[in-house]
Design an enzyme around this catalytic site. Structure first.
Site, PDB file in Angstrom:
ATOM      1  CG  ASN A 347      -2.240   0.743   0.910  1.00 26.94           C
ATOM      2  OD1 ASN A 347      -2.394   1.372  -0.136  1.00 26.94           O
ATOM      3  ND2 ASN A 347      -3.174   0.698   1.837  1.00 26.94           N
ATOM      4  CG  HIS A 378      -7.212   1.167   7.035  1.00 28.85           C
ATOM      5  ND1 HIS A 378      -6.036   1.810   7.380  1.00 28.85           N
ATOM      6  CD2 HIS A 378      -6.919   0.399   5.969  1.00 28.85           C
ATOM      7  CE1 HIS A 378      -5.082   1.434   6.543  1.00 28.85           C
ATOM      8  NE2 HIS A 378      -5.584   0.588   5.676  1.00 28.85           N
TER       9      HIS A 378
END
Length: 496
Positions: A347, A378
């Site tokens: 990521n 998130h």
């Protein structure tokens, strides 16, 4: 609840491909996702060949990218895509109406606040569930873009050059973007579905046809007397990434169904298997959960490359590199011999965003602040917080072991090979242990899993921190997010 009962609530986009969903037994929202990305890939080729800067002006390229992106969002997410458009328009109003001294603060608070409210409402109020293809994914990417651009505009207009870091100077924006530029940057068809987040300056250079030339001008060529270097072809990089995408899709459709995450917390499995069996199966299950990310991120990277975006320069061997927007390095992930090496290759663009908008900007507990931002971005599932908290201990312990033990093993080639094998195994198992709550999401299965594994990684980390002496380190703090940020920043600078 039956599959038939889930579809009306979860499937909010187009039902045109419902026969394909029924034929292959794949959820409709995933079929829509893949269909849109494949259409985006074809559109990207067409965009690069027939709407190149020499044939179409910037306004036409911006408009086409925006309109097609909006259509893809509506096709995939239906009326839920209104959340994406609403946030973009509110943020553009802030971009133009807020004072330059507060533009970054207001944009950050509104974008993160809106994203968090959507996370809460879709899970706990409307019980929309979690999907790799629901509207929260694009909303998360848009949040990154909105806040990134706001901080870069603030750097370019509201701060003195001597107060900026070298990276901030390079990315600073001197004028506020127009509405068309803003919409195109946030909603373009290349990144609306699965990202990644790019820097505004890079995107504008791409639209205006200066993207590759700006990168090539930084290269030391034997012949520098030409006004324009030949544009490198992205076809090699695209074919390689499409191959990875296809392989990831096959593995996802087979391995993931064979090894579901729920099995590692099944009572019968826990009662009948040994500790080593449970640990080994945890590794297999976590491996099975990764191909969906490999697929989505690599395909998104290939789409941008097909449009001509993502060129990052030339490597030391003279090969063209198309990894400016890459979100992962699979080889380094699977061969990682340290927790640091693993997380710095996973990521990547989100790591860069965390660093640029938080870690580099705050002087009040930057490590804790960045950890909190990463967790909030998130979502609100408890599993995310278990993962990041466990990551703190694993990162600190891994660093302590490395600082105290590594120098003993690098003097001999044989010892170094043995050290690498042991650290590879330890890294892979510790990562699986750390990220398992990220997959399980809820508190009860997470505690059940850790209890079945005797909380061994937590105990080992605490023992390491208590027994091994602390040595001087270049990095302060100790969480997973900071490790990713600092090392990705260094890597990015080297690549550029």
């Amino acid at each position: 609840m039956t599959e038939a009962g889930r579809i009306p609530r979860k499937t909010t986009g187009s039902t045109f491909l419902h026969p394909v969903s029924d034929l292959f037994g794949i959820p409709l929202e995933q079929v829509n996702f893949v269909a849109c990305q494949l259409c985006a890939l074809l559109a990207a080729f067409w965009f690069r060949l027939y709407l190149r800067p020499s044939q179409a002006n910037s306004a036409v390229r911006h408009a086409f990218a925006t309109i097609l992106g909006i259509y893809f969002a509506l096709f995939c997410f239906g009326w839920y895509s209104i959340h994406i458009f609403t946030l973009v328009m509110i943020s553009y109003f802030i971009m133009n109406m807020a004072s330059i001294s507060n533009i970054h603060r207001y944009s950050f608070l509104v974008a993160m606040g809106y994203l968090t409210l959507c996370h809460i409402s879709r899970i706990y109020i409307f019980q929309y569930g979690i999907l790799t293809t629901d509207f929260s994914g694009p909303l998360m990417i848009v949040t990154q873009k909105i806040t990134t651009l706001a901080f870069q505009v603030h750097d370019g207009i509201g701060r003195k050059a001597e107060d900026l870091t070298s990276e901030q100077k390079q990315l600073a924006i001197k004028t506020r973007p127009s509405l068309l530029e803003y919409l195109s940057y946030n909603l373009n068809f290349m990144s609306i579905i699965a990202g990644p987040c790019s820097n505004f300056k890079d995107y504008i250079e791409f639209i205006e046809g200066r993207h590759m030339q700006m990168k090539l001008l930084k290269v030391s060529w034997k012949q520098r007397n030409c006004n324009r270097f030949p544009d490198p072809s992205p076809m090699g990089a695209i074919l390689q990434k499409l191959g990875i995408t296809l392989l990831s899709l096959v593995v996802f459709l087979t391995l993931t169904k064979t090894f579901p995450a729920t099995y590692i917390v099944d009572d019968q499995f826990i009662n009948r298997s040994s500790f080593l069996t449970r640990l080994g199966f945890l590794y297999v299950v976590m491996q099975a959960s990764k191909p969906k990310y490999y697929f989505a991120w690599t395909l998104a990277d290939a789409i941008n490359n097909a449009a001509g975006f993502g060129f990052s320069g030339v490597d030391e061997k003279g090969n063209y590199r198309w990894d400016l927007l890459s979100n992962l390095n699979i080889r380094n992930i699977e061969m990682a011999t340290s927790f640091k090496m693993y997380v710095e290759n996973w990521n990547i663009q989100t790591t860069a965003w965390l660093k640029r908008v938080c870690y580099d900007r705050t002087s009040w507990y930057p490590t804790a602040s960045t950890f909190l931002l990463s967790a909030l971005w998130h979502g609100v599932y408890p599993g995310y917080y278990f993962t990041f908290t466990t990551g703190i201990f694993v990162t600190l312990a891994a660093r302590r072991v490395r600082n105290n033990c590594r120098h003993v093993f690098i003097s001999s080639k044989l010892l170094k090979v043995g050290y690498d094998l042991v650290t590879w195994l330890a890294t892979q198992l510790s990562v699986c242990y750390t990220v398992a709550p990220f997959v399980l999401l809820a508190v009860e299965p997470t505690i059940k899993l850790y209890k079945s594994l005797y909380f061994h990684m937590h105990i080992l980390c605490i023992l390491v921190l208590l027994v091994l002496p602390k040595k001087s380190q270049k990095l302060s703090g100790g969480n997973q997010a900071i490790e990713m940020e600092a090392h990705n920043c260094n890597k990015s600078k080297k690549q550029k």
